[in-house]
Design an enzyme around this catalytic site. Sequence first.
Site, PDB file in Angstrom:
ATOM      1  N   ARG A 192      48.594  21.520  -7.495  1.00  0.00           N
ATOM      2  CA  ARG A 192      49.129  20.164  -7.389  1.00  0.00           C
ATOM      3  C   ARG A 192      48.413  19.206  -8.339  1.00  0.00           C
ATOM      4  O   ARG A 192      49.035  18.267  -8.865  1.00  0.00           O
ATOM      5  CB  ARG A 192      49.019  19.664  -5.946  1.00  0.00           C
ATOM      6  CG  ARG A 192      49.931  20.395  -4.973  1.00  0.00           C
ATOM      7  CD  ARG A 192      50.079  19.640  -3.672  1.00  0.00           C
ATOM      8  NE  ARG A 192      48.837  19.552  -2.916  1.00  0.00           N
ATOM      9  CZ  ARG A 192      48.416  20.489  -2.064  1.00  0.00           C
ATOM     10  NH1 ARG A 192      49.140  21.584  -1.878  1.00  0.00           N
ATOM     11  NH2 ARG A 192      47.289  20.320  -1.400  1.00  0.00           N
ATOM     12  N   ARG A 212      41.324  24.253  -1.117  1.00  0.00           N
ATOM     13  CA  ARG A 212      42.241  25.155  -0.413  1.00  0.00           C
ATOM     14  C   ARG A 212      43.332  25.568  -1.392  1.00  0.00           C
ATOM     15  O   ARG A 212      43.729  24.790  -2.270  1.00  0.00           O
ATOM     16  CB  ARG A 212      42.826  24.455   0.812  1.00  0.00           C
ATOM     17  CG  ARG A 212      41.834  24.344   1.956  1.00  0.00           C
ATOM     18  CD  ARG A 212      42.301  23.401   3.029  1.00  0.00           C
ATOM     19  NE  ARG A 212      43.433  23.913   3.773  1.00  0.00           N
ATOM     20  CZ  ARG A 212      43.971  23.280   4.826  1.00  0.00           C
ATOM     21  NH1 ARG A 212      43.472  22.122   5.230  1.00  0.00           N
ATOM     22  NH2 ARG A 212      44.999  23.798   5.463  1.00  0.00           N
ATOM     23  N   GLY A 253      39.388  26.032   7.780  1.00  0.00           N
ATOM     24  CA  GLY A 253      38.373  26.821   8.461  1.00  0.00           C
ATOM     25  C   GLY A 253      36.982  26.472   7.996  1.00  0.00           C
ATOM     26  O   GLY A 253      36.780  25.746   7.024  1.00  0.00           O
ATOM     27  N   HIS A 254      36.012  26.995   8.737  1.00  0.00           N
ATOM     28  CA  HIS A 254      34.607  26.904   8.368  1.00  0.00           C
ATOM     29  C   HIS A 254      33.957  28.249   8.638  1.00  0.00           C
ATOM     30  O   HIS A 254      34.599  29.201   9.077  1.00  0.00           O
ATOM     31  CB  HIS A 254      33.906  25.774   9.129  1.00  0.00           C
ATOM     32  CG  HIS A 254      33.902  24.464   8.385  1.00  0.00           C
ATOM     33  ND1 HIS A 254      33.221  24.288   7.208  1.00  0.00           N
ATOM     34  CD2 HIS A 254      34.504  23.272   8.662  1.00  0.00           C
ATOM     35  CE1 HIS A 254      33.400  23.045   6.775  1.00  0.00           C
ATOM     36  NE2 HIS A 254      34.178  22.410   7.637  1.00  0.00           N
ATOM     37  N   ASP A 287      39.004  10.765 -11.618  1.00  0.00           N
ATOM     38  CA  ASP A 287      40.163  10.778 -10.726  1.00  0.00           C
ATOM     39  C   ASP A 287      41.165  11.786 -11.274  1.00  0.00           C
ATOM     40  O   ASP A 287      41.957  11.475 -12.166  1.00  0.00           O
ATOM     41  CB  ASP A 287      40.789   9.378 -10.652  1.00  0.00           C
ATOM     42  CG  ASP A 287      42.028   9.357  -9.762  1.00  0.00           C
ATOM     43  OD1 ASP A 287      42.285  10.372  -9.068  1.00  0.00           O
ATOM     44  OD2 ASP A 287      42.740   8.341  -9.774  1.00  0.00           O
ATOM     45  N   LEU A 288      41.118  13.006 -10.726  1.00  0.00           N
ATOM     46  CA  LEU A 288      41.996  14.065 -11.222  1.00  0.00           C
ATOM     47  C   LEU A 288      43.439  13.898 -10.742  1.00  0.00           C
ATOM     48  O   LEU A 288      44.317  14.648 -11.169  1.00  0.00           O
ATOM     49  CB  LEU A 288      41.455  15.425 -10.794  1.00  0.00           C
ATOM     50  CG  LEU A 288      40.125  15.821 -11.439  1.00  0.00           C
ATOM     51  CD1 LEU A 288      39.643  17.151 -10.875  1.00  0.00           C
ATOM     52  CD2 LEU A 288      40.257  15.905 -12.956  1.00  0.00           C
ATOM     53  N   ASP A 308      29.396  31.262   4.272  1.00  0.00           N
ATOM     54  CA  ASP A 308      29.207  30.270   3.221  1.00  0.00           C
ATOM     55  C   ASP A 308      28.293  30.794   2.122  1.00  0.00           C
ATOM     56  O   ASP A 308      28.626  30.753   0.936  1.00  0.00           O
ATOM     57  CB  ASP A 308      28.589  29.003   3.813  1.00  0.00           C
ATOM     58  CG  ASP A 308      29.604  28.160   4.568  1.00  0.00           C
ATOM     59  OD1 ASP A 308      30.814  28.449   4.473  1.00  0.00           O
ATOM     60  OD2 ASP A 308      29.189  27.208   5.248  1.00  0.00           O
TER      61      ASP A 308
END
Length: 387
Positions: free
Chosen positions: A102, A96, A136-137, A71-72, A168
Amino acid sequence: MQLDSVRILDLSRLLPGPYATQLLADAGADVIKVEDTDRGDYARDIPPTTDRGVGALFGSVNRGKRSIALDLKSEAGREAFYELVADADVVFEQFRPGVADRLEIEYETLVGYNDDLVYCSLSGYGGTGPYAERAGHDLNYVGVAGLLDMTREDESMAPQLPGYQIGDLGGGLFAAVSIVGGLLSRELGNGGEYVDVAMTDVVASFSQAVAHEALTGGDPRPGETPLTGTFPWYDVYETADGRYVTLAALEPKFWAAFCEEVGREELIDAHGTDEPAELAAVREELAALFASRSRDAWLADLSEETTVGPVCTPAEALEHPQLEARGLIERPADAPPRIGFPARGSNVPDTHDESIPKHGEHTDELLASVGYDESERAALRDADVIR
């Protein structure tokens, strides 16, 4: 190409990042999947499922890796991660932009624990620019890079074409290259470094064939460039059985060989013409010619000098004798078949660990290796910091 002494902490999931580190794992690197304590890499659950009980996609790009569940978001989880970083060569993340900051696991923080660290970020649009934090993908990246528009004429077909995984897979491939490049640079005495790879940038780099015209005032369109349909001797044609063949006779010698073998010697001198009527006439004749016989009949009769090839389904391609001869398709006795490392050489590993890590399977092993004793690990587990 032996990376046996390289340890990579891989925070990525789904396809692009795991594909990158699978290439490195196949070359011998010790790849540690750092997963959250909740669901982990949710490619584990994406159908179809193999007889090993995991998603086929997950199984294809996570073989031979180890998994630790941390659990970062917790201070204790980050501290454990920092201990792992101190003994790692590479940290690779696919969040992202802004997420790593964060979580306090961005490059600037981690070099405080390992100043020789190679840190690679892979994202859709990169860490800078107006699209940096945009969701996005793959189709988004290909579309922004302009390659989507240059590789299809019918928009309704775009999502159905396997080639649109180019963002990808291309991004993952370039991330792997960047990581190896960073490791080499470090070995040459330049220290660690940070690399920011954007899948959109990689796809844009694939557009070299049309870049010059686009950068010098033109706006190349599908069907209007040498490699997207202008030339009838470089195109795809339907055969009598509803299948397709490719004709790639860019060089005059290959065009002449083709014309002679199909009895159309009168077309030889048309090669290189830019006259629209003549191009249209050649294309019309070729379309009628290929439509007169089945795909396999053409392939059986034409020689190796004609640059004619089949358009294969995925199943046909992966059973093709060329790939079999290269040993690309691996069929281990204790694991499902897979596409192996796409290079051959005198020092490329030819055997690989085919095990699939369970979620958090190696948590205790890895934490013990950086000094956490059994009671400390138990406390972390009780606090839901590890799994």
